[in-house]
Design a protein around this motif. Structure first.
Motif, PDB file in Angstrom:
ATOM      1  N   THR A  72     -13.496  20.647   5.086  1.00 29.92           N
ATOM      2  CA  THR A  72     -14.344  19.909   6.018  1.00 29.92           C
ATOM      3  C   THR A  72     -14.944  18.681   5.350  1.00 29.92           C
ATOM      4  N   GLY A 159     -23.794  19.703  13.588  1.00 26.95           N
ATOM      5  CA  GLY A 159     -23.291  19.497  14.937  1.00 26.95           C
ATOM      6  C   GLY A 159     -24.346  18.960  15.879  1.00 26.95           C
ATOM      7  N   ASP A 183     -21.303  21.785  21.480  1.00 23.60           N
ATOM      8  CA  ASP A 183     -22.417  22.704  21.683  1.00 23.60           C
ATOM      9  C   ASP A 183     -22.749  23.360  20.351  1.00 23.60           C
ATOM     10  N   GLU A 184     -23.580  24.412  20.388  1.00 25.13           N
ATOM     11  CA  GLU A 184     -24.025  25.014  19.133  1.00 25.13           C
ATOM     12  C   GLU A 184     -22.990  25.974  18.547  1.00 25.13           C
ATOM     13  N   LYS A 185     -21.872  26.192  19.243  1.00 22.13           N
ATOM     14  CA  LYS A 185     -20.834  27.098  18.750  1.00 22.13           C
ATOM     15  C   LYS A 185     -19.639  26.357  18.161  1.00 22.13           C
ATOM     16  N   SER A 186     -19.271  25.219  18.743  1.00 26.77           N
ATOM     17  CA  SER A 186     -18.154  24.448  18.217  1.00 26.77           C
ATOM     18  C   SER A 186     -18.310  22.983  18.592  1.00 26.77           C
ATOM     19  N   GLN A 187     -17.708  22.127  17.785  1.00 28.95           N
ATOM     20  CA  GLN A 187     -17.822  20.690  18.002  1.00 28.95           C
ATOM     21  C   GLN A 187     -16.483  20.015  17.736  1.00 28.95           C
ATOM     22  N   THR A 207     -11.369  20.300  16.154  1.00 25.97           N
ATOM     23  CA  THR A 207     -12.526  21.162  16.418  1.00 25.97           C
ATOM     24  C   THR A 207     -13.031  21.788  15.116  1.00 25.97           C
ATOM     25  N   ARG A 209     -16.836  23.886  13.319  1.00 22.54           N
ATOM     26  CA  ARG A 209     -18.087  24.577  13.622  1.00 22.54           C
ATOM     27  C   ARG A 209     -19.094  24.279  12.514  1.00 22.54           C
TER      28      ARG A 209
END
Length: 219
Positions: A72, A159, A183-187, A207, A209
Motif C-alpha cells: 500500500t 480513508g 466508506d469506513e469499510k473500503s475505499q 480498492t 481498506r
C-alpha cells in the motif's frame, strides 16, 4: 556485537525479499522500490515482533492505528511521481514509515498527525534512525497545513468520505493528491491532478481498506 551484525545482515536480506515481492505484485517505480529496500521497517515494531516487519502486511501500532502494508505504501508513493525537492504534505504520520520513504525519495516532507502519542513517538524515532529532515505537526490533517501551502504533492494515509476541498486548494497547479475515498469499510484509491486554479482531473483506481480519516473535513 556479533549478534547485532547477524541481525543487520538478516534484516537487509529480508528487505531485499520484500522488494522482490512488491515488484512481482506490480510496483514498477525503481526509485520507490529502492526506498523500500533502504528503510529499516523493523524499527517501527516492538523488538518482539521484528519477525513480522518485512512481511507484506499491515500491523497494529497502537492508538487504533496501523503501520500500512508495504504494498500500500509503495502503491500510493508510486502514484505521487515524487521528484527530488518536491514539497509533500503527508496527512496521517502514523508510525512514520511512509514519511521515511518520502524522505528517501528526496522530498521535503510536512507531515501531520492527530494522535499526540504517535506524533511524539515519530518525532523521537525518525531522527534516531537517521531521518532528521521531516517537519512534524500535531493537528487535524483533514484541513491540511495552509501556512506552508502550496504543495507539489499531497498524500492521505487514511480513508476519507470525499476529497476535501481545503486540501485541493493547498495544491500547486500541476500538483497531485493521492487519497483513498469511500466508506469506513473500503475505499477506492483516487488521484487528482490540479490542472488549473479550479480545474482538476480525477482518476479512480483500486480498492483498499484504510483506517478512517478523522477531522473537521472527514469523518
Amino acid at each position: 556485537m556479533a549478534r547485532n551484525y547477524i541481525d543487520n545482515y538478516r534484516e537487509k536480506g529480508a528487505r531485499k525479499k520484500l522488494v522482490e515481492e512488491l515488484a512481482k505484485k506490480g510496483i514498477e517505480d525503481e526509485h520507490v522500490l529502492a526506498a523500500i529496500g533502504k528503510v529499516p521497517r523493523h524499527y517501527f515494531f516492538d523488538e518482539t515482533f521484528w519477525n513480522q516487519a518485512y512481511k507484506d502486511i499491515a500491523f497494529p501500532i497502537g492508538e487504533g492505528q496501523t503501520i500500512s502494508q508495504p504494498y500500500t505504501v509503495a502503491y500510493q508513493t508510486q502514484l505521487l511521481h515524487i521528484r527530488k525537492n518536491d514539497k509533500v504534505l503527508e496527512i496521517g504520520t502514523g508510525s512514520g514509515y511512509q514519511t521515511c520513504i518520502l524522505l528517501e525519495l528526496g522530498a521535503k516532507v510536512y507531515t501531520i498527525e492527530r494522535q499526540e502519542k504517535l506524533y511524539e513517538q515519530t518525532r523521537r524515532v525518525l531522527p534516531h534512525i537517521g531521518y532528521k529532515k521531516a517537519n512534524f505537526f500535531l493537528g487535524d490533517g483533514s484541513i491540511g497545513i495552509a501556512v506552508h501551502a502550496p504543495y507539489d504533492k499531497i498524500i492521505v494515509t487514511a480513508g476519507a468520505p470525499t476529497v476535501p476541498d481545503v486540501l485541493l486548494r493547498q495544491l500547486k497547479i500541476g500538483g497531485i493528491i493521492v487519497i483513498p475515498v469511500g466508506d469506513e469499510k473500503s475505499q477506492k484509491m483516487i488521484t487528482v491532478l490540479k490542472v488549473g486554479e479550479n480545474d482538476y482531473e480525477k482518476v479512480e483506481l483500486d480498492t483498499f481498506r484504510f483506517v478512517p480519516l478523522v477531522g473537521d473535513k472527514a469523518w
